[in-house]
Design an enzyme around this catalytic site. Structure first.
Site, mmCIF file in Angstrom:
data_model
loop_
_atom_site.group_PDB
_atom_site.id
_atom_site.type_symbol
_atom_site.label_atom_id
_atom_site.label_comp_id
_atom_site.label_asym_id
_atom_site.label_seq_id
_atom_site.Cartn_x
_atom_site.Cartn_y
_atom_site.Cartn_z
ATOM 1 N N TYR A 135 33.669 51.465 16.187
ATOM 2 C CA TYR A 135 33.648 50.011 16.032
ATOM 3 C C TYR A 135 32.400 49.497 16.726
ATOM 4 O O TYR A 135 32.361 49.395 17.959
ATOM 5 C CB TYR A 135 34.906 49.440 16.672
ATOM 6 C CG TYR A 135 35.088 47.954 16.490
ATOM 7 C CD1 TYR A 135 35.708 47.450 15.348
ATOM 8 C CD2 TYR A 135 34.669 47.061 17.469
ATOM 9 C CE1 TYR A 135 35.900 46.088 15.182
ATOM 10 C CE2 TYR A 135 34.864 45.696 17.303
ATOM 11 C CZ TYR A 135 35.476 45.213 16.160
ATOM 12 O OH TYR A 135 35.666 43.876 16.002
ATOM 13 N N GLN A 137 30.141 46.768 17.481
ATOM 14 C CA GLN A 137 29.930 45.320 17.555
ATOM 15 C C GLN A 137 28.909 44.986 18.636
ATOM 16 O O GLN A 137 27.829 44.496 18.353
ATOM 17 C CB GLN A 137 31.267 44.640 17.832
ATOM 18 C CG GLN A 137 31.192 43.127 17.976
ATOM 19 C CD GLN A 137 32.585 42.522 18.112
ATOM 20 O OE1 GLN A 137 33.439 42.637 17.222
ATOM 21 N NE2 GLN A 137 32.836 41.898 19.241
ATOM 22 N N THR A 138 29.254 45.300 19.888
ATOM 23 C CA THR A 138 28.417 44.909 21.022
ATOM 24 C C THR A 138 26.998 45.474 20.942
ATOM 25 O O THR A 138 26.793 46.600 20.502
ATOM 26 C CB THR A 138 29.087 45.395 22.330
ATOM 27 O OG1 THR A 138 30.424 44.921 22.348
ATOM 28 C CG2 THR A 138 28.351 44.903 23.551
ATOM 29 N N SER A 144 29.999 39.257 24.926
ATOM 30 C CA SER A 144 30.955 38.147 24.823
ATOM 31 C C SER A 144 30.624 37.243 23.638
ATOM 32 O O SER A 144 31.504 36.836 22.892
ATOM 33 C CB SER A 144 30.921 37.302 26.102
ATOM 34 O OG SER A 144 31.276 38.080 27.204
ATOM 35 N N ARG A 310 54.751 60.148 53.382
ATOM 36 C CA ARG A 310 53.858 59.983 54.514
ATOM 37 C C ARG A 310 54.585 59.362 55.700
ATOM 38 O O ARG A 310 55.235 58.334 55.567
ATOM 39 C CB ARG A 310 52.700 59.062 54.097
ATOM 40 C CG ARG A 310 51.616 58.863 55.153
ATOM 41 C CD ARG A 310 50.809 60.114 55.351
ATOM 42 N NE ARG A 310 49.621 59.937 56.169
ATOM 43 C CZ ARG A 310 48.867 60.961 56.552
ATOM 44 N NH1 ARG A 310 49.165 62.199 56.174
ATOM 45 N NH2 ARG A 310 47.800 60.759 57.293
ATOM 46 N N GLN A 330 53.326 47.486 54.441
ATOM 47 C CA GLN A 330 53.225 48.378 53.284
ATOM 48 C C GLN A 330 54.073 47.811 52.132
ATOM 49 O O GLN A 330 53.628 47.748 50.993
ATOM 50 C CB GLN A 330 53.725 49.779 53.688
ATOM 51 C CG GLN A 330 53.396 50.896 52.707
ATOM 52 C CD GLN A 330 52.006 51.493 52.913
ATOM 53 O OE1 GLN A 330 51.208 51.000 53.717
ATOM 54 N NE2 GLN A 330 51.692 52.538 52.185
ATOM 55 N N ARG A 333 52.629 44.834 50.296
ATOM 56 C CA ARG A 333 51.512 45.128 49.393
ATOM 57 C C ARG A 333 52.013 45.898 48.170
ATOM 58 O O ARG A 333 51.516 45.707 47.057
ATOM 59 C CB ARG A 333 50.453 45.964 50.128
ATOM 60 C CG ARG A 333 49.815 45.216 51.303
ATOM 61 C CD ARG A 333 49.270 46.182 52.360
ATOM 62 N NE ARG A 333 48.068 46.866 51.922
ATOM 63 C CZ ARG A 333 47.630 48.025 52.446
ATOM 64 N NH1 ARG A 333 48.324 48.629 53.412
ATOM 65 N NH2 ARG A 333 46.531 48.585 52.012
ATOM 66 N N THR A 422 37.010 43.769 31.012
ATOM 67 C CA THR A 422 35.755 43.336 30.393
ATOM 68 C C THR A 422 35.802 43.428 28.874
ATOM 69 O O THR A 422 35.390 42.509 28.178
ATOM 70 C CB THR A 422 34.594 44.200 30.945
ATOM 71 O OG1 THR A 422 34.581 44.101 32.366
ATOM 72 C CG2 THR A 422 33.259 43.773 30.376
ATOM 73 N N GLU A 424 37.359 43.705 24.952
ATOM 74 C CA GLU A 424 38.301 42.829 24.223
ATOM 75 C C GLU A 424 38.369 41.445 24.859
ATOM 76 O O GLU A 424 39.431 40.831 24.933
ATOM 77 C CB GLU A 424 39.706 43.462 24.187
ATOM 78 C CG GLU A 424 39.813 44.664 23.308
ATOM 79 C CD GLU A 424 39.464 44.357 21.857
ATOM 80 O OE1 GLU A 424 39.861 43.293 21.357
ATOM 81 O OE2 GLU A 424 38.768 45.182 21.238
#
Ligand SMILES: Cc1cc2nc3c(=O)[nH]c(=O)nc-3n(C[C@H](O)[C@H](O)[C@H](O)COP(=O)(O)OP(=O)(O)OC[C@H]3O[C@@H](n4cnc5c(N)ncnc54)[C@H](O)[C@@H]3O)c2cc1C
Ligand SMILES: Cc1cc2nc3c(=O)[nH]c(=O)nc-3n(C[C@H](O)[C@H](O)[C@H](O)COP(=O)(O)OP(=O)(O)OC[C@H]3O[C@@H](n4cnc5c(N)ncnc54)[C@H](O)[C@@H]3O)c2cc1C
Ligand SMILES: [Ca+2]
Lengths: 664, 664
Positions: A135, A137-138, A144, A310, A330, A333, A422, A424
């Site tokens: 494909y 395109q770019t 973009s 751990r 922990q 997060r 980045t 699509e």
């Protein structure tokens, strides 16, 4: 050592039926069974081993991928796999290859943009892989901004051909996967020019290589664009560069479903509505959201298991130290990422439904939902990929030093995943599109147009602008209606605030540009609301299995309370909640962490990932981390000899102070 | 093409004296001159080329690093470089190597922990590199919890030796840089055992390899721990594994400055205070903060220049498209990182002063400031490395697709940088230490103990608990006193809130564990205040050069206003500011973006980085991005032939449908 299960105790703690959760995660028993069978098939076949991938130099790595991709194809044929099974097999092989673009972009482009005739001609070749497509395109200069592509396709009425040409350096095609070394054909996007007139960018099927000896056809320059982020990772793919020097193709290789060029060189629209192409777009984005839940769940699975293995600090009287998963930092997060993986799974499932819905509407010439669908898929693609990329890296950090080793699997997962932010559609560019839609919706509210679908809440704008949450204690935060209202109010108020600020500008485009950073924040708020509401909708369904629904309720609570805590500035500044309520949300969040803790290992087991697919020593099912880490080290090429290459030339002269004499 | 400067127009826009800013950035004219001279020396020497680094397989990569590191040493000697110059040279060579650990950890450990006698014996050998040393602390099972290390050093009074031993698999040394393939010696940390009694972890100088032929000494197993994150990156380093099988070393190889073992095997403390070791710790952390500003500024330099070169969308009447740096979304992601790079530079400079101050105090047996210094350096290490790691990846994303190519320099910069969040103290573990200090300070406030240094503001707690910001318009946010007060109030209130919640627990340790995620947030608020206040202090100095101070004021504004915006939840929830004031802060922030825009290129030029050091095609000084990207692609090993390796085995049979016959 085989047969040990260091996580057996953890598994015993689970308060729900893991097998039932596996079905929920997979989406259906049918999908679960296929996934389970195919993933084990791949895992048990030594041809698909990938534990050396991060050590291979580029050429060997790439050759090995060619081997795997063709072997995968062979297995697909031999085992007569269905399309669904074949795509699962490629998924579990877990190695980016030209086949991804062939099946994922080249074939769909022909299906979506080709006439029936063109489909009849090209699809059988593609289905049998007698041609391999990409494909394209770019370009070097434009990604973009697709409308800015520079490659030209000039119709020559004399010969009934298009002349494909790269007029500038920046018009070189750049990035298409599979293009550099493998593809024989490409769907190439170029500016259509007839009779001196530029009709904008259109797609063309262009043969790139000789089918006999694979050499680039005359006038065509082809190559790989070079090494990319990470070891292994996306370097198994030949993202390529392509230049055309006045290459001629027959007229019937322009994809003519929507617009056409006649024998005489007349440009015209067909009677097929342009909007049909949106179907493909929804499909692609839906699969990106599904992939996000896979990538994130994979990282979370690794970090969760390792956090239980751990131990660090806190030994009392010489007993074992504390499992790091027991530290609240922990948990704070890790568990929101676990919850996000589930959230993205369910919103992906819903997008799958949306795709079917849109397809049916398009067939019935109903384009009314398209703007909303476009905004919602763009926004969800952006939100889920950004959170996933950051989440993988957070999981890596959660594994301390050992997460930095390739054998943890996390560096490669990160490197191979991040471009999803980045391609699509750049995530910020997409959020700006969502923001445009929000502003348009806001501006039409007065005009009595009733917003639908994911933006329907804006129809209740008057209520949402003045409601105040009545949360009084931490448990109130477990009520879905309370939560939905504050998310809706926050999103609505941020949009309205932007709209009001925009109205102060005489030139609305200038205003949009000036306020774009705020608009992006409003778009994020809208997208988070969608994910939260789809998670809550999911929980309104009947979900079988002991304790399964309860766990999902806990996870959905963690998902939205984490957002309320992290974005409390939005919620408080817009007066949707007050500081006291924000603090209660945080208390409830902490309580939910404790509830999820005993179930954490089982919740990642429910992803049903094989050790092969995980590709991580830290994430091993059996928790047998240390001996396997130790063994793996010795396989590094540097360990082929005790004395490293370069000792005699460099180290010895240094130690012996003979540097000046040594040849350097 | 040489001699072009595509960024010349950008450079002309600058409203300040770039050369003067270069001096400010470097810290002094002296440092600037050395940096400038040494960086150019390295850049112009082809032996230091690094543009193939991300393409080399591990063994070649490693050998090449040995070559560069020894060549660098040779140049240092030949050119009779000062210590400062030598360290700059290693810095600009920009390739992790065994020399980093030799000079950065091995030598300082001996200096800091060795007796005068030991220093006299070992330092000359190390200075001449007749031995090469590493720092062997971390084990497979223990990193953060140094007190849990398992390696033993048992004194044998019969022979006057220590027996160094690895009793378990998890006691294997794991991670030390330079250990795997190069080091001849190591400072090895092990549990000292005399007469059956465990005295905890101490350091020992242990010879690891034969100085004649580099083979591991008897009883010693040595290897590399395997491939790490990224191409090139930290894979130039031989992080190693090391096991001891009852290896004997003479008693005088225990580092005995602070505690000693006598000939009879008696363990005793010397009269040197333990606290002296903190000097080294402050030094190491100060250099990590300085490194953060280097790494972040490097990424920002690349992304800023490329954002001025890259154009996408917005062409009017066929004119050039908009430079992406002109999009407010791009600015809102990029400029705060630019401001952070400067902020970290100045706080690093201040830490350098703090190091001198601490050293003097230690010499005078004044340990009073140590707790505050410890908390402040721990916190700043954590804050700056976390922001930098995330910031590098954000810069990569700001470069769109091309940022994903290794030739952008950003993937490697990220991969080589991220472990800074983990080594020298895991960032979360460090923030918990800061939080302990904050809680201790808060608990002693009543007792009349006056807090000093960076925590002095807590002495004004009564005022800070009830003050309200009087910001009324956007410009008010430019007043340093206004800003300092809200940052102080926010930090103080978050600490006090934690302290109040802690006091509800009967067991304070349990409370600390339960609330640790909130405590970490309070610690971050405290650290951000330090950076903001040091930036503001810097601006109170006399700063020469046309427009230089003005630019720094704009950057400091961006730095603190960005934090106020991003953490507005903290500021509003604690009632330090109201939503209206938060919104004014955001308005002012947007205004500052516009002010910094014309100066952006000059502000990154002020870092004075050579193209060699940047190592990025996107960040080239001349902005000549596209031709150079295009040229670089062809150097990839995959492009050695048009037809890829594997074509005949895999692709051709696939295309020709001969798969079953083909050997796979
Ligand atoms: C691994 C990988 C695989 C790929 N595979 C393919 C493929 O198979 N085929 C193919 O054709 N292409 C492919 N691409 C290319 C990809 O589609 C583009 O890189 C992507 O569309 C982003 O465009 P860009 O690189 O031009 O980014 P740019 O647009 O140059 O982005 C640079 C910066 O500018 C900002 N920006 C741009 N426009 C605006 C705006 N209007 N407002 C505000 N900010 C803006 C962006 O947010 C970003 O921060 C691939 C890329 C990668 C990395
Ligand atoms: C590139 C690199 C180079 C290195 N070089 C050297 C070297 O030269 N010499 C050397 O000796 N070592 C070296 N190390 C090791 C390094 O010092 C350790 O990795 C580091 O100290 C972190 O310890 P860990 O890996 O045990 O992390 P862990 O402590 O296992 O961390 C895992 C997770 O547990 C959490 N955690 C741990 N303890 C607590 C707690 N008390 N409360 C809350 N959460 C907690 C952490 O936040 C983290 O999320 C290097 C490491 C790397 C990655
Ligand atoms: Ca209400």
């Amino acid at each position: 050592m085989e047969g040990v299960d260091y996580l057996a105790d953890e598994r015993k703690k689970a308060q729900f039926d893991v097998d039932a959760m596996k079905i929920v995660w997979a989406g259906s028993r049918h999908t679960f069974e296929i996934s389970d069978r195919i993933s084990k098939l791949v895992a048990s076949d030594p041809a698909f081993r990938k534990d050396d991938r991060t050590m291979l130099p580029r050429k060997e790595l790439f050759k090995n991928t060619l081997r795997k991709a063709t072997y995968a194809w062979q297995r697909i044929i031999e085992l007569r796999l269905s399309e669904e099974e074949a795509s699962k097999l490629r998924f579990y092989v877990d190695e980016p290859a030209f086949t991804d673009l062939h099946w994922g972009m080249f074939v769909p482009a022909i299906k979506g943009q080709g006439t029936d005739e063109q489909q009849q001609k090209w699809l059988p070749l593609a289905y049998k892989m007698q041609i391999i497509g990409c494909y394209a395109q770019t370009e070097l200069g434009h990604g973009s901004n697709v409308q800015g592509l520079e490659t030209t396709a000039t119709f020559d009425p004399k010969t009934d051909e298009f002349i494909i040409h790269s007029p500038t350096l920046t018009s070189s095609k750049w990035w298409p996967g599979g293009l550099g070394k493998v593809s024989t054909h490409g769907v190439v996007y170029a500016r259509l020019i007839t009779d001196g007139k530029d009709h904008g960018v259109h797609g063309f099927i262009v043969q790139l290589r000789n089918l006999e000896d694979h050499t680039p056809l005359p006038g065509i320059t082809l190559g790989d664009i070079g090494t990319k982020f990470g070891n292994g990772a996306y370097n198994t793919m030949d993202n390529g560069v392509l230049r055309f020097d006045n290459v001629r193709i027959p007229r019937d290789q322009m994809l003519m479903r929507v617009s056409q060029v006649t024998r005489e060189g007349k440009y015209k629209q067909s009677n097929v509505p342009r909007q049909l192409v949106y179907g493909t777009m929804v499909y692609v984005r839906q699969s990106i959201v599904a992939d996000a839940s896979c990538a994130l769940s994979r990282a979370v699975c690794i970090a969760t298991r390792y956090s239980a293995v751990r131990r660090q600090f806190g030994s009392q009287n010489g007993g074992p130290e504390t499992q790091v998963i027991d530290y609240k930092t922990q948990q704070s997060r890790l568990f929101p990422l676990l919850a996000s993986a589930y959230a993205f799974r369910f919103v992906g499932e819903w997008l799958n439904w949306l795709y079917t819905d849109v397809t049916q509407r398009l067939q019935a010439n109903d384009f009314s939902t398209l703007p909303e669908v476009h905004a919602c898929t763009a926004g969800l693609k952006s939100l889920t990929t950004s959170v996933t990329a950051d989440g993988i890296e957070e999981c890596r950090k959660l594994c301390g030093g050992h997460g930095y080793l390739c054998s943890s699997g996390l560096p490669e997962l990160f490197a191979v995943y991040v471009p999803a932010c980045t391609y699509e559609g750049d995530n910020i560019v997409l959020l700006l599109q969502v923001a445009r839609f929000l502003m348009k919706t806001a501006s039409q509210l007065g005009a009595g147009k009733q917003p639908v679908g994911t933006i329907a809440y804006m129809g209740r704008i008057e209520h949402l602008m003045q409601c105040r949450s009545d949360v009084q204690n931490a448990e109130d935060w477990l009520k879905p209606s309370v939560v939905l209202e504050v998310f809706e109010a926050r999103a609505a108020r941020m949009s309205v605030a932007c709209a009001q600020n925009l109205s102060k500008f005489t030139n609305p485009e200038e205003g949009f540009a000036e306020l774009s950073a705020d608009l992006v924040e409003a778009a994020v708020a809208h997208c988070q609301l969608i994910v939260v509401s789809k998670f809550i909708e999911k929980l309104q369904q009947d979900i079988p299995g002991k304790g399964v629904k309860k766990q999902l309720e806990v996870l959905s609570g963690i998902y939205y309370l984490f957002i309320i805590h992290k974005y409390q500035g939005d919620f408080i500044a817009t007066s949707c909640i007050n500081p006291k309520q924000a603090s209660l949300a945080n208390d409830q969040l902490r309580a939910l962490y404790s509830q999820v803790r005993p179930n954490a290992i089982a919740l990642v087991d429910a992803f049903n990932y094989t050790d092969h697919y995980l590709g991580s020593i830290l994430g091993r099912y059996d928790g047998n981390v240390y001996p396997k880490l130790y063994d793996a080290a010795w396989k590094d090429p540097l360990n082929e000899s005790d004395i490293p290459d370069g000792y005699h030339e460099y180290i010895r002269p240094l130690l012996k102070q003979q540097l000046r004499a040594a040849r350097l």
